[in-house]
Scaffold this motif. Structure first.
Motif, short mmCIF file in Angstrom:
data_model
loop_
_atom_site.label_atom_id
_atom_site.label_comp_id
_atom_site.label_asym_id
_atom_site.label_seq_id
_atom_site.Cartn_x
_atom_site.Cartn_y
_atom_site.Cartn_z
N LEU A 37 25.70 0.28 19.91
CA LEU A 37 25.99 1.57 20.56
C LEU A 37 25.73 1.42 22.05
CD1 LEU A 37 26.52 4.66 20.61
CD2 LEU A 37 24.06 4.97 20.22
N VAL A 38 26.72 1.75 22.85
CA VAL A 38 26.57 1.75 24.30
C VAL A 38 26.55 3.20 24.77
CG1 VAL A 38 27.55 1.02 26.50
CG2 VAL A 38 27.77 -0.45 24.50
N VAL A 39 25.47 3.56 25.42
CA VAL A 39 25.32 4.94 25.91
C VAL A 39 25.38 4.93 27.44
CG1 VAL A 39 23.85 6.98 25.96
CG2 VAL A 39 23.91 5.54 23.92
N HIS A 40 26.45 5.47 27.97
CA HIS A 40 26.57 5.58 29.43
C HIS A 40 25.97 6.93 29.84
CE1 HIS A 40 29.14 6.22 33.24
NE2 HIS A 40 28.09 5.46 33.52
N ALA A 41 24.67 6.90 30.09
CA ALA A 41 23.92 8.12 30.40
C ALA A 41 22.66 7.71 31.16
CB ALA A 41 23.57 8.86 29.12
N PRO A 42 22.00 8.65 31.79
CA PRO A 42 20.77 8.30 32.50
C PRO A 42 19.70 7.83 31.53
CG PRO A 42 21.11 10.67 32.50
CD PRO A 42 22.34 10.06 31.95
N PRO A 43 19.03 6.75 31.83
CA PRO A 43 17.94 6.29 30.98
C PRO A 43 16.83 7.34 30.94
CG PRO A 43 18.62 4.58 32.51
CD PRO A 43 19.28 5.84 32.96
N SER A 44 16.54 7.84 29.77
CA SER A 44 15.53 8.89 29.65
C SER A 44 15.06 8.94 28.21
CB SER A 44 16.10 10.25 30.05
OG SER A 44 17.11 10.64 29.14
N ALA A 45 14.01 9.72 27.98
CA ALA A 45 13.51 9.87 26.61
C ALA A 45 14.56 10.49 25.72
CB ALA A 45 12.23 10.72 26.63
N ASN A 46 15.43 11.35 26.29
CA ASN A 46 16.46 12.01 25.50
C ASN A 46 17.48 11.00 24.99
OD1 ASN A 46 18.09 14.16 24.43
ND2 ASN A 46 19.43 13.92 26.22
N SER A 47 17.98 10.13 25.88
CA SER A 47 18.96 9.13 25.46
C SER A 47 18.32 8.10 24.53
CB SER A 47 19.59 8.44 26.67
OG SER A 47 18.60 7.95 27.55
N GLN A 48 17.04 7.82 24.76
CA GLN A 48 16.34 6.89 23.87
C GLN A 48 16.23 7.47 22.47
OE1 GLN A 48 12.47 5.81 25.28
NE2 GLN A 48 12.25 4.09 23.84
N THR A 176 13.78 14.55 38.00
CA THR A 176 13.44 13.14 37.87
C THR A 176 14.57 12.35 37.20
OG1 THR A 176 11.10 13.70 37.68
CG2 THR A 176 11.74 11.52 36.93
N VAL A 177 15.26 12.99 36.28
CA VAL A 177 16.35 12.32 35.57
C VAL A 177 17.66 12.40 36.34
CG1 VAL A 177 17.72 12.32 33.45
CG2 VAL A 177 15.27 12.75 33.34
N VAL A 178 17.96 13.58 36.91
CA VAL A 178 19.27 13.84 37.49
C VAL A 178 19.50 13.08 38.78
CG1 VAL A 178 20.68 15.61 38.60
CG2 VAL A 178 19.62 16.05 36.38
N LEU A 179 18.56 13.11 39.70
CA LEU A 179 18.81 12.51 41.01
C LEU A 179 19.11 11.01 40.93
CD1 LEU A 179 16.39 14.47 43.37
CD2 LEU A 179 18.76 14.93 42.76
N PRO A 180 18.34 10.23 40.17
CA PRO A 180 18.73 8.81 40.02
C PRO A 180 20.08 8.65 39.32
CG PRO A 180 16.45 9.14 39.37
CD PRO A 180 17.05 10.50 39.51
N TRP A 181 20.35 9.52 38.38
CA TRP A 181 21.62 9.44 37.62
C TRP A 181 22.82 9.60 38.54
CZ3 TRP A 181 24.70 8.08 34.02
CH2 TRP A 181 25.80 8.85 33.62
N LEU A 182 22.73 10.45 39.57
CA LEU A 182 23.87 10.68 40.46
C LEU A 182 24.30 9.41 41.19
CD1 LEU A 182 23.17 14.18 42.08
CD2 LEU A 182 24.84 13.58 40.33
N SER A 183 23.36 8.46 41.38
CA SER A 183 23.74 7.22 42.06
C SER A 183 24.67 6.37 41.20
CB SER A 183 22.48 6.42 42.41
OG SER A 183 21.77 6.06 41.24
N TYR A 184 24.70 6.63 39.88
CA TYR A 184 25.59 5.90 38.98
C TYR A 184 26.88 6.65 38.70
CZ TYR A 184 21.57 2.92 37.97
OH TYR A 184 20.53 2.06 38.08
#
Length: 782
Positions: A37-48, A176-184
């Motif tokens: 499974l490939v998850v293109h999403a911000p690395p976080s406890a939710n995606s984990q 904490t999750v969103v701002l790093p995610w925007l760089s991707y």
């Protein structure tokens, strides 16, 4: 749950034994054979958590790729080896990099989950909330929490532990999750910029980005980025915590963009129909430039529909901004005149009222500067300018500016405006300015266009206003059928308006009042006047109301009361008298003075400011040769009220005051049966009383006519020369239009004898020709 800490612990334990709420939706699109499974999403406890439960109870290794130390080629080889060696091996890889995600999908038979697959829908969140709180107390605030955090699971769970006290913690977690995610995220800056929008749709996004950029994002792209979600009504929204996080990013990396983004947001919000919200937002942001633009573009609509709201908005603008703008100060003054569905503009009390205002001078300068370029701003400011001039008593200047705007709207492509409402209200107000400066022919044309545009705008206020004003102009021009149709059309539209019904109904009432006067229908006139104030108020067409009150007193036999009313108004409102109002009041004064019993004795008290047609009529009635032969070619005919009278007097003059059969035929051609008042006035000329005999008058008209029976009473004959019976007989033949030859045949005299008797008659009457002799004889009552 007894307290927040216990609830949070319960949520953590529940996560450990429960599948991610979005897994059922995602697994529905899988074949079940996928081992990666490939998850293109911000690395976080939710995606984990999502990755850990995608295969149910099968063990799965979760790899947070962005934390992996090796290069992709290295660990991808390791992953391939594990898959080959262990048929039961499952792996889930979370990466924020789209490039890494595609490489993984190319090398392995992998299932791909994008960010929107990991986020919760409202239904999924509500089901989850019911599981973690069997008491269902959480369900009452589930929607509100979703509006705050959207489908971001962990912030939602933090809010669930304590809806009142954990908003700050949820905000911190989401940021904490969103701002790093925007760089991707592809076009991450555009995603962050969308946080300035209030409503979300593809159309709104096109409008928003189109204000400042050639590129932009659609709803699907924002959904995949986890920026927008759907509520229980299916409407898209951006969670409040997400907005705060994204705006924080803009403030950190591009603070100079904020005013531009605010402008784009306000314009988009206003265009979508939420003008109120856009203005409130502009005030909250203290974005005075955008607020001024909103007032310019939507102020007229708000004045029509919600003047008090517009007034409250302008009241919140700082004084220095109003002083700098010029037009906001004028708009504020105009709004202060609106009260309970009518305009209560103070009557000008000084000849220089408004001239010394710095705001007026600045507004005039802005209009002059904008005129060459045109556009909606030019139209709006010019409209504001000439209306304010009008309310200050500068009627000619207002009409000049209005006529200039009309010419621009008519011929110059530079001021083409697409808003039917703006065009309709501009043309209606141009028409009013032209009316008050006695340019009724021009106003009739402009108001006709205003009615057509108002009809296309589907705005009842504008249609009622334009049709009512045009009805009045048509009534003043004796076009009764057209006036009645327009008045009916105006009142039908007025019934569907809101606060301003009384304001727009006034013109239609005045139009029917003028018709009632023309037809000498006192009952109908009283019916219309009963719908108006007992005395002229501050309405701009107050002079028409005053005229109708005066003639109603005349038709009731109370001419003295009507005269006093007009005299008082001419004095107290002398600075409010444009060409139209002045002429109408002076004509009313003439009517209540001359048409009352013994009125000719009071002619000397008049200043001679009445219409030339009325002075000419008096000349024929009284036998004053100079007034009877006045040329009306120079009469401005500021109101068409006396046009039938002028045309009839031309016939009278052509036949030298003799009411012959041919004269009566020509008079019938220029006088409609509705022109009863004009016929009544003409009946005061000796021999022309027959004009009323052919009409079928109702009881009310006959009663009104009785008060006009002494029109122009003839003076006593104490100073009249004594004429012989033959000379009196000759005078009657001459009045009948007989020639010398015809008189000689009828009286059995020679033509020379008749000629001698005529010279004797002229000498006794001190006349030099036939017309003068007949006028003097009429004046002396012979």
């Amino acid at each position: 749950m007894p307290n927040a800490e216990m609830r949070l612990q319960f949520v953590r334990e529940f996560q450990a034994i429960t599948a991610h709420p979005a897994i059922p939706r995602f697994q529905g699109a899988l074949t079940g054979r996928e081992r990666v499974l490939v998850v293109h999403a911000p690395p976080s406890a939710n995606s984990q958590w999502f990755c850990a439960t995608w295969t149910g109870r099968a063990p799965t290794e979760v790899i947070m790729l962005d934390d992996h130390a090796q290069e992709p080629e290295g660990w991808m080889g390791d992953l391939a080896g594990k898959l080959h060696d262990d048929p039961d091996y499952r792996a889930a890889v979370v990466t924020g990099s789209q490039n890494y995600a595609w490489k993984l999908c190319q090398h392995f038979d992998a299932a791909l989950a994008v960010h929107s697959d990991v986020l919760l829908s409202l239904g999924e969140w509500r089901s989850w909330a019911q599981l973690i709180d069997p008491s269902q107390r959480l369900m009452f605030s589930a929607n509100e929490m979703y509006r705050l955090a959207g489908g971001w699971a962990l912030p939602l769970f933090v809010l669930a532990t304590d809806p009142q006290g954990h908003t700050t913690a949820a905000q911190r977690l989401l940021t904490t999750v969103v701002l790093p995610w925007l760089s991707y995220v592809r076009e991450g800056d555009l995603t962050a910029e969308a946080s300035f929008l209030e409503t979300f749709s593809d159309q709104a996004l096109r409008e928003f980005y189109g204000h400042y950029s050639a590129s932009g994002l659609g709803i699907e792209e924002l959904r995949n980025a986890g920026a927008v979600f759907q509520d229980h009504l299916g409407e898209y929204f951006m969670p409040q915590l997400m907005k705060t996080a994204l705006r924080q990013r803009i403030e950190e990396v591009a603070p100079a963009k904020i005013p531009m983004l605010q402008d784009a947001s306000l314009a988009t919000r206003a265009k979508s129909g939420d003008v109120f919200g856009a203005m409130r937002e502009a005030i909250t942001c203290r974005n005075w430039d955008s607020l001024q633009q909103l007032v310019l573009e939507h102020g007229l609509d708000l004045f029509i529909g919600a003047p008090r709201f517009l007034s409250s908005i302008i009241a919140k603008i700082p004084a220095y901004v109003i002083d700098e703008s010029g037009y906001l100060g004028i708009a504020s003054r105009l709004l202060s005149m609106v009260d309970h569905g009518k305009v209560v503009a103070p009557v000008p009390t000084s000849s220089r009222n408004g001239e010394r205002s710095a705001a007026v001078r600045k507004l005039a300068q802005q209009v002059d500067e904008l005129e060459p370029t045109g556009g909606m701003k030019y139209v709006s400011l010019t409209l504001l300018y000439f209306v304010y001039l009008r309310l200050c008593g500068h009627y000619t200047q207002s009409a000049d500016v209005a006529a200039r705007l009309h010419e621009s709207l008519q011929f110059a492509s530079g001021v083409a405006i697409t808003s039917p409402k703006l065009r309709a209200i501009a043309k209606t107000q141009i028409g009013v300015s032209l009316i008050l400066d006695a340019r009724l022919t021009a106003s009739r044309w402009v108001l006709g266009q205003a009615v057509e545009v108002a009809q296309s705008s589907a705005n009842n206020f504008l249609l009622a206003d334009a049709a009512g004003k045009l009805a009045l102009v048509e009534a003043l021009n004796h076009n009764h059928d057209a006036a009645r149709q327009l008045a009916y059309r105006s009142e039908q539209a007025a019934r569907r308006t809101g606060w301003a019904r009384d304001l727009v109904e006034r013109s239609a009432i005045l139009a029917r009042g003028i018709i009632a006067w023309n037809e000498l229908d006192a009952d109908a006139l009283h019916t219309e006047l009963d719908r108006l104030p007992h005395e002229p108020d501050q309405d701009e067409l107050w002079s028409v109301h005053a005229f109708l009150l005066a003639v109603s007193y005349l038709l009731e036999g109370k001419a003295a009361r009507g005269r006093q009313l007009i005299v008082d108004l001419l004095d107290s409102r002398r600075y409010a008298l444009g060409a139209f109002s002045a002429q109408l009041l002076n004509d009313a004064l003439w009517l209540v003075t001359v048409l009352s019993p013994g009125g000719c004795q009071h002619m000397s008290t008049l200043a001679g400011n009445e219409s030339l047609a009325l002075r000419r009529l008096h000349g024929w009635v009284s036998g004053d040769t100079r007034d009877a032969q006045l040329s009306t070619a120079t009469d401005a005919e500021v109101i068409g009220l006396w046009r039938p009278l002028t045309q009839a007097l031309d016939v009278v003059e052509r036949y030298h005051g003799r009411c012959t059969t041919t004269a009566r035929t020509e008079l019938a051609a220029v006088l409609s049966e509705n022109a009863v008042a004009v016929r009544a006035m003409l009946s005061g000329i000796s021999g022309f009383d027959v004009l009323l005999k052919d009409l079928e008058l109702n009881v009310g008209q006959q009663r009104a006519l009785a008060y006009l029976a002494d029109l122009g009473p003839r003076p006593k004959r104490t100073n009249a020369p004594k004429l012989t019976p033959k000379e009196l007989e000759l005078l009657e033949y001459l009045r009948a239009g007989k020639t010398r030859r015809q008189i000689a045949v009828s009286t059995f005299r020679s033509e020379n004898t008749v000629k001698t008797q005529m010279r004797s008659l002229y000498r006794k009457l001190d006349a030099t020709d036939l017309a003068a002799a007949l006028n003097i004889a009429n004046r002396l009552g012979l």
